[in-house]
Write a protein that holds these residues in place. Sequence first.
Motif, PDB file in Angstrom:
ATOM      1  N   TRP A   1       0.903  -1.260  -0.047  1.00  0.00           N
ATOM      2  CA  TRP A   1      -0.024   0.124   0.145  1.00  0.00           C
ATOM      3  C   TRP A   1       1.061   1.134  -0.040  1.00  0.00           C
ATOM      4  O   TRP A   1       0.659   2.091  -0.800  1.00  0.00           O
ATOM      5  N   ALA A   2       1.786   1.315   0.732  1.00  0.00           N
ATOM      6  CA  ALA A   2       2.540   2.514   1.096  1.00  0.00           C
ATOM      7  C   ALA A   2       3.304   2.661  -0.406  1.00  0.00           C
ATOM      8  O   ALA A   2       3.611   3.776  -0.835  1.00  0.00           O
TER       9      ALA A   2
ATOM     10  N   THR B   1       3.075   0.414  11.667  1.00  0.00           N
ATOM     11  CA  THR B   1       1.608   0.430  11.501  1.00  0.00           C
ATOM     12  C   THR B   1       1.441   1.191  10.018  1.00  0.00           C
ATOM     13  O   THR B   1       2.310   1.961   9.551  1.00  0.00           O
ATOM     14  N   ARG B   2       0.315   0.827   9.445  1.00  0.00           N
ATOM     15  CA  ARG B   2       0.003   1.727   8.131  1.00  0.00           C
ATOM     16  C   ARG B   2      -0.287   3.323   8.526  1.00  0.00           C
ATOM     17  O   ARG B   2       0.175   4.156   7.709  1.00  0.00           O
ATOM     18  N   ASP B   3      -0.594   3.347   9.718  1.00  0.00           N
ATOM     19  CA  ASP B   3      -0.702   4.833  10.166  1.00  0.00           C
ATOM     20  C   ASP B   3       0.633   5.403  10.102  1.00  0.00           C
ATOM     21  O   ASP B   3       1.001   6.676   9.761  1.00  0.00           O
ATOM     22  N   ASP B   4       1.753   4.676  10.584  1.00  0.00           N
ATOM     23  CA  ASP B   4       3.337   5.188  10.503  1.00  0.00           C
ATOM     24  C   ASP B   4       3.610   5.405   9.183  1.00  0.00           C
ATOM     25  O   ASP B   4       4.270   6.273   8.935  1.00  0.00           O
ATOM     26  N   LEU B   5       3.285   4.308   8.592  1.00  0.00           N
ATOM     27  CA  LEU B   5       3.920   4.676   6.867  1.00  0.00           C
ATOM     28  C   LEU B   5       3.064   5.810   6.165  1.00  0.00           C
ATOM     29  O   LEU B   5       3.782   6.535   5.514  1.00  0.00           O
ATOM     30  N   GLY B   6       1.708   5.755   6.612  1.00  0.00           N
ATOM     31  CA  GLY B   6       1.067   6.912   6.086  1.00  0.00           C
ATOM     32  C   GLY B   6       1.780   8.387   6.536  1.00  0.00           C
ATOM     33  O   GLY B   6       1.872   9.471   5.825  1.00  0.00           O
ATOM     34  N   ARG B   7       2.270   8.452   7.680  1.00  0.00           N
ATOM     35  CA  ARG B   7       2.625   9.553   8.282  1.00  0.00           C
ATOM     36  C   ARG B   7       4.312  10.042   7.635  1.00  0.00           C
ATOM     37  O   ARG B   7       4.472  10.955   7.208  1.00  0.00           O
ATOM     38  N   TRP B   8       4.785   8.723   7.481  1.00  0.00           N
ATOM     39  CA  TRP B   8       6.194   9.059   6.607  1.00  0.00           C
ATOM     40  C   TRP B   8       5.907   9.309   5.263  1.00  0.00           C
ATOM     41  O   TRP B   8       6.411   9.903   4.446  1.00  0.00           O
TER      42      TRP B   8
END
Length: 127
Positions: free
Chosen positions: A35-36, A90-97
């Motif tokens: 996803w990322a 997490t996906r939220d971590d990846l989204g933040r990056w």
Amino acid sequence: MKKVQVFDPALCCSSGVCGTDVGQALVTFSADVDWAKQNGLQIERFNLAQQPMAFADSAVVKGLLERSGEAALPITLVDGEVAFAGRYPTRDDLGRWLGAVASASELPAADPQAAPSGNCCSGGACC
């Protein structure tokens, strides 16, 4: 854009989701990586069993492994600095990056069938 590197423990294959005893955290993380990448994040994964020199060549990873052993794996570096050790982001971590203004749960899913349905939180109310 952030550069993310994930140093996995020794896995039987490059995805780590093969064999008979696959952990759900690894399955989820593999999907989150896909996803990322589809959303533009530069992310590399290194498998201890298949790419041991990547671990030896990184002073940060090598030092952490010398101090904590394999219990430190997986190790996630963001722009060369340790972001996580001992667990996957997490996906939220990846989204933040990714630099996303919205939370990762609001970004498009990698697979249209995998998109969450309904409200973002249980009980009918959003967080």
